[in-house]
Design a protein around this motif. Structure first.
Motif, short mmCIF file in Angstrom:
data_model
loop_
_atom_site.label_atom_id
_atom_site.label_comp_id
_atom_site.label_asym_id
_atom_site.label_seq_id
_atom_site.Cartn_x
_atom_site.Cartn_y
_atom_site.Cartn_z
N VAL A 100 -2.85 2.09 104.48
CA VAL A 100 -3.10 3.50 104.17
C VAL A 100 -3.15 3.61 102.65
N GLN B 154 -1.32 18.95 95.12
CA GLN B 154 -1.70 18.41 96.42
C GLN B 154 -2.84 17.42 96.26
N VAL C 117 -5.85 15.25 98.44
CA VAL C 117 -6.59 15.10 99.69
C VAL C 117 -7.41 13.82 99.57
N TRP D 140 3.43 12.84 97.70
CA TRP D 140 2.29 12.11 98.25
C TRP D 140 1.45 12.97 99.19
N GLY D 141 0.17 12.67 99.24
CA GLY D 141 -0.70 13.25 100.23
C GLY D 141 -0.58 12.49 101.53
N GLN D 142 -1.50 12.74 102.45
CA GLN D 142 -1.44 12.08 103.75
C GLN D 142 -2.10 10.71 103.72
N THR E 86 -5.40 7.89 103.39
CA THR E 86 -6.55 7.61 104.23
C THR E 86 -6.46 6.16 104.71
N GLN E 87 -6.65 5.97 106.00
CA GLN E 87 -6.47 4.66 106.61
C GLN E 87 -7.70 3.79 106.39
N SER F 185 -9.72 10.82 101.26
CA SER F 185 -10.70 10.67 102.34
C SER F 185 -11.55 9.44 102.09
N TYR G 202 -3.41 5.84 99.14
CA TYR G 202 -3.00 7.11 98.56
C TYR G 202 -3.39 7.16 97.09
#
Length: 114
Positions: A92, A3, A5, A104-106, A108-109, A7, A94
């Motif tokens: 975005v 995973q 994360v 892929w993670g979510q 960060t924009q 930020s 990644y």
């Protein structure tokens, strides 16, 4: 299961700076070349910068001289320092391996706008 994360994104004015962070769990990143990618709606995800297991770095042309990728294998972290940001850096962002990608993670924009 690996995973990510990501930020550190946000909205900045042109010429501003941001430092993105990526924490990885489920795998030891010291074994792999890692990378930052970015995606704009309607376009393919593109590689921004990568860092090898020995710290060797590669940047896409538009990032050279402005972005710096770094890693801390003990902390299982990857960073992307971005300076002199431009509107075309809006995306975005990644992180993932350089090859044989994991899920892929979510992301960060990052928005660069005046």
């Amino acid at each position: 299961q690996v995973q990510f994360v990501e930020s550190g994104g946000g909205k900045v004015q042109p010429g501003g700076s941001l430092k993105l962070s990526c924490g990885v769990s489920g795998a030891m990143i010291r074994l792999y070349a890692m990378a930052w990618y970015r995606e704009v709606p309607g376009k393919q995800r593109e590689l921004v910068a990568s860092i090898g297991t020995f710290g060797d770095t590669i940047y896409r042309d538009s990032a050279k001289g402005r972005f710096t990728i770094s890693r801390d294998n003990a902390a299982n972290m990857v960073w992307l320092q971005m300076t002199n940001l431009k509107p075309e850096d809006t995306a975005v962002y990644y992180c993932n391996k350089r090859k044989d990608l994991w899920s892929w993670g979510q992301g960060t924009q990052v928005t660069v706008s005046s």
